[in-house]
Design a protein around this motif. Sequence first.
Motif, PDB file in Angstrom:
ATOM      1  N   GLU A   1       0.847  -1.202   0.000  1.00  0.00           N
ATOM      2  CA  GLU A   1       0.000   0.000   0.000  1.00  0.00           C
ATOM      3  C   GLU A   1       0.880   1.250   0.000  1.00  0.00           C
ATOM      4  OE1 GLU A   1      -3.188  -0.149  -0.163  1.00  0.00           O
ATOM      5  OE2 GLU A   1      -3.445  -2.278   0.269  1.00  0.00           O
ATOM      6  N   VAL A   2       1.973   1.188   0.729  1.00  0.00           N
ATOM      7  CA  VAL A   2       2.875   2.338   0.849  1.00  0.00           C
ATOM      8  C   VAL A   2       3.563   2.610  -0.490  1.00  0.00           C
ATOM      9  CG1 VAL A   2       4.928   3.224   2.039  1.00  0.00           C
ATOM     10  CG2 VAL A   2       3.225   1.895   3.315  1.00  0.00           C
ATOM     11  N   LEU A   3       3.978   1.530  -1.152  1.00  0.00           N
ATOM     12  CA  LEU A   3       4.638   1.693  -2.459  1.00  0.00           C
ATOM     13  C   LEU A   3       3.661   2.278  -3.472  1.00  0.00           C
ATOM     14  CD1 LEU A   3       7.634   0.308  -3.088  1.00  0.00           C
ATOM     15  CD2 LEU A   3       6.568  -0.258  -0.925  1.00  0.00           C
ATOM     16  N   ASP A   4       2.438   1.775  -3.484  1.00  0.00           N
ATOM     17  CA  ASP A   4       1.428   2.297  -4.420  1.00  0.00           C
ATOM     18  C   ASP A   4       1.151   3.772  -4.152  1.00  0.00           C
ATOM     19  OD1 ASP A   4       1.065  -0.114  -5.658  1.00  0.00           O
ATOM     20  OD2 ASP A   4      -0.762  -0.640  -4.568  1.00  0.00           O
ATOM     21  N   TYR A   5       1.063   4.097  -2.876  1.00  0.00           N
ATOM     22  CA  TYR A   5       0.731   5.481  -2.527  1.00  0.00           C
ATOM     23  C   TYR A   5       1.899   6.415  -2.886  1.00  0.00           C
ATOM     24  CZ  TYR A   5      -1.742   9.172  -0.042  1.00  0.00           C
ATOM     25  OH  TYR A   5      -2.405  10.333   0.270  1.00  0.00           O
ATOM     26  N   ALA A   6       3.110   5.946  -2.664  1.00  0.00           N
ATOM     27  CA  ALA A   6       4.286   6.747  -3.046  1.00  0.00           C
ATOM     28  C   ALA A   6       4.285   6.990  -4.555  1.00  0.00           C
ATOM     29  CB  ALA A   6       5.567   6.046  -2.608  1.00  0.00           C
ATOM     30  N   ASP A   7       3.925   5.965  -5.327  1.00  0.00           N
ATOM     31  CA  ASP A   7       3.829   6.145  -6.786  1.00  0.00           C
ATOM     32  C   ASP A   7       2.860   7.288  -7.103  1.00  0.00           C
ATOM     33  OD1 ASP A   7       5.451   3.946  -7.258  1.00  0.00           O
ATOM     34  OD2 ASP A   7       3.806   2.586  -7.742  1.00  0.00           O
ATOM     35  N   ARG A   8       1.700   7.238  -6.452  1.00  0.00           N
ATOM     36  CA  ARG A   8       0.663   8.236  -6.785  1.00  0.00           C
ATOM     37  C   ARG A   8       1.005   9.622  -6.262  1.00  0.00           C
ATOM     38  NH1 ARG A   8      -2.721   3.935  -5.092  1.00  0.00           N
ATOM     39  NH2 ARG A   8      -3.506   5.017  -3.251  1.00  0.00           N
ATOM     40  N   GLN A   9       1.770   9.675  -5.173  1.00  0.00           N
ATOM     41  CA  GLN A   9       2.109  10.966  -4.573  1.00  0.00           C
ATOM     42  C   GLN A   9       3.400  11.564  -5.137  1.00  0.00           C
ATOM     43  OE1 GLN A   9       0.295  12.704  -2.055  1.00  0.00           O
ATOM     44  NE2 GLN A   9      -1.235  11.290  -2.839  1.00  0.00           N
ATOM     45  N   GLY A  10       4.093  10.811  -5.955  1.00  0.00           N
ATOM     46  CA  GLY A  10       5.362  11.317  -6.481  1.00  0.00           C
ATOM     47  C   GLY A  10       6.447  11.399  -5.414  1.00  0.00           C
ATOM     48  N   ILE A  11       6.355  10.500  -4.429  1.00  0.00           N
ATOM     49  CA  ILE A  11       7.400  10.426  -3.396  1.00  0.00           C
ATOM     50  C   ILE A  11       8.419   9.371  -3.828  1.00  0.00           C
ATOM     51  CG2 ILE A  11       7.819   9.592  -1.032  1.00  0.00           C
ATOM     52  CD1 ILE A  11       6.834  12.407  -0.902  1.00  0.00           C
ATOM     53  N   VAL A  12       9.689   9.718  -3.735  1.00  0.00           N
ATOM     54  CA  VAL A  12      10.782   8.863  -4.203  1.00  0.00           C
ATOM     55  C   VAL A  12      11.210   7.921  -3.075  1.00  0.00           C
ATOM     56  CG1 VAL A  12      13.210   8.968  -4.920  1.00  0.00           C
ATOM     57  CG2 VAL A  12      11.553  10.605  -5.868  1.00  0.00           C
ATOM     58  N   LEU A  13      11.467   6.652  -3.427  1.00  0.00           N
ATOM     59  CA  LEU A  13      11.828   5.664  -2.396  1.00  0.00           C
ATOM     60  C   LEU A  13      13.186   5.022  -2.644  1.00  0.00           C
ATOM     61  CD1 LEU A  13       8.484   3.644  -2.044  1.00  0.00           C
ATOM     62  CD2 LEU A  13       9.257   5.605  -0.681  1.00  0.00           C
ATOM     63  N   ILE A  14      13.903   4.826  -1.562  1.00  0.00           N
ATOM     64  CA  ILE A  14      15.037   3.902  -1.551  1.00  0.00           C
ATOM     65  C   ILE A  14      14.475   2.641  -0.911  1.00  0.00           C
ATOM     66  CG2 ILE A  14      17.352   3.442  -0.668  1.00  0.00           C
ATOM     67  CD1 ILE A  14      17.758   6.492  -0.449  1.00  0.00           C
ATOM     68  N   ASP A  15      14.513   1.540  -1.646  1.00  0.00           N
ATOM     69  CA  ASP A  15      13.813   0.321  -1.228  1.00  0.00           C
ATOM     70  C   ASP A  15      14.833  -0.654  -0.635  1.00  0.00           C
ATOM     71  OD1 ASP A  15      11.635  -1.312  -0.926  1.00  0.00           O
ATOM     72  OD2 ASP A  15      11.329  -1.702  -3.060  1.00  0.00           O
ATOM     73  N   GLU A  16      14.599  -1.029   0.615  1.00  0.00           N
ATOM     74  CA  GLU A  16      15.610  -1.790   1.357  1.00  0.00           C
ATOM     75  C   GLU A  16      15.135  -3.201   1.690  1.00  0.00           C
ATOM     76  OE1 GLU A  16      18.524   0.330   3.854  1.00  0.00           O
ATOM     77  OE2 GLU A  16      17.314  -0.407   5.515  1.00  0.00           O
ATOM     78  N   THR A  17      16.068  -4.152   1.672  1.00  0.00           N
ATOM     79  CA  THR A  17      15.760  -5.507   2.136  1.00  0.00           C
ATOM     80  C   THR A  17      15.753  -5.513   3.668  1.00  0.00           C
ATOM     81  OG1 THR A  17      18.046  -6.203   2.411  1.00  0.00           O
ATOM     82  CG2 THR A  17      17.085  -6.488   0.203  1.00  0.00           C
ATOM     83  N   ALA A  18      15.392  -6.652   4.230  1.00  0.00           N
ATOM     84  CA  ALA A  18      15.394  -6.773   5.697  1.00  0.00           C
ATOM     85  C   ALA A  18      16.774  -7.165   6.231  1.00  0.00           C
ATOM     86  CB  ALA A  18      14.338  -7.782   6.119  1.00  0.00           C
TER      87      ALA A  18
END
Length: 591
Positions: free
Chosen positions: A337-354
């Motif tokens: 949900e967070v990734l989808d929302y970031a896409d729609r909001q134009g927020i840039v992500l650094i995506d990290e493993t655990a």
Amino acid sequence: MLRPQDTATRERKRLDGLWRFALDPAGEGRTARWFGGPLAGAREMAVPASFNDIAADSAVREYVGDVWYQTEVRVPRGWDGRRIVLHFESATHRATVWAGDTEVVSHEGGYTPFAADITAHVRAGEPVRITVVVNNTLTFQSIPPGVIEDTPAGPRQRYWHDFFNYAGLHRPVWLYQTDPVHLTDITVVTGLDGGDGTVDYTTAASAPATTRVVLRDATGRTVAEGSGASGTLRVPDAHRWAPGDGYLYDLEAQLLGDDGTVVDSYHQSVGIRTVTVSGNRFLINGEPFYFTGFGKHEDLAVIGKGHNDAFMVHDFELLRWIGANSFRTSHYPYSEEVLDYADRQGIVLIDETAAVGLNMGLGGGIFGAQGYETFSPDTVNDASREVHAQAIRELVERDRNHPSVVLWSIANEPESDTEGAEDYFRPLFELTRELDPSRPVGFVNVMLSPYGKCRVSQFADVLMLNRYYGWYVNTGDLPAAERAWEEELRGWAGENKPIIITEYGADTYPGLHSVDAQPWSEEYQVAYLDMNHRVFDRCDAVVGEHVWNFADFATTSGVMRVGGNKKGVFTRDRQPKAAAHALRRRWRKDA
Ligand code: GCB
């Protein structure tokens, strides 16, 4: 694996709510076949949520081992003849699932989805008992790692990362149906050609079938069409996805039956943008990008790592308020949900493993906990690396279509100054690049492995540094911290790679004030951040600043933590500290 969707051909049913729940301290449930009937002696538990803080009971909060969840669901009457799938968005840290008496799937890793085709074990219109055993134990062969130590109070979980080991079914569980002939995968990679956009798509299906794709803009107008399992679509005069402008196209993939009817339809949102690294610049759509924002956590009172839409929307509102354009999903893959929302909001992500805490020189993020060698046959070893590799595969597979994701972080603060570290990480960088040649790859370097000592940063496209000058070292002495920090940063800048400061922060007790900016006061957090910003502004290679942390969060208890980690710019319930206003003045030129 495709995420459940409601489409013209697919239907889904969310299994959230109260499930039966039981601890299994003796570890007997599997052999005693607890899945074979209603869970005896069960209490009720909310799904999705971490179980730890829900019961007012330290035996639940600190529990290590198997916990059992169970529910009963009626398969909709209209699903006869369809393929029926049970889908978990995550189970932390591993799980085995039964449909009725039949074991249907097991999964390792706490933050990525898994699913089972349960068509053969259910009947449309009839109920089915779903039982899940979730295990939250961390070992040297789990990601993140941990070890069980015997204490006079019984076995205790110890780990090297600085956030509470929340566990359970934190994310939604779905039952869904498709046609027996269905799409199994979609990948999109976008490009720019002058003003036009390109969308390379690849689909996979369960059986050979004619594939058709349609790309529509945000108004629903068709802008490109294609046929075949893979191909390239061209979008004249494309509206680019860009930071602050989360413009998305919709790619509909369809499988056609022999008579030409649509047997499966799946929608994939597409943001047309490029990401490249050139010298010490980080470019989005060919333009230099400067990251402002935070390392975050999935961490809330009562529900722990449970996803909550209201808090998510509120957090993004606060990001906008403060002028943040990005954050890192520290220290694990976040809810989709967070990734989808970031896409729609134009927020840039650094995506990290655990992969956090692969560093036995650190204790709970703090220097000094000794007693184990990080990389050795008895600790983090080849088997651990394979678990880590699988975590990378599952992260890239899950998130590669998100335009918001611009950089993979394959680990946070691992030991990185030894030959063991170099050998461990080399193949993991190669693997990540092979899985996704379209994004840069990095890892987050720890202060114990400063410039000149790190042996892993050579593999990274972008340098990500966590530094606590003025907090863990030069505590309270900001002039000394400023000198030492700048000297180290100058070294890194010589590498001619972009540098993102992925953590800098000071614990701050909300409401504590001091005239001369003493550590732990709100004034010190502001002065500490100011000092860091002076250093960054003098270094051209710095292309981003992520304060640690967006909000205060829960940790294990210890002498360094006062009711959790207090480096939040917001409190755990999202009230601003003085630093929030200071950051807003720096990041929002209009504020
Ligand atoms: C770090 C870790 C982070 C900790 C932080 C701290 O370097 O990456 O997980 O919470 O330090 O506050 O000590």
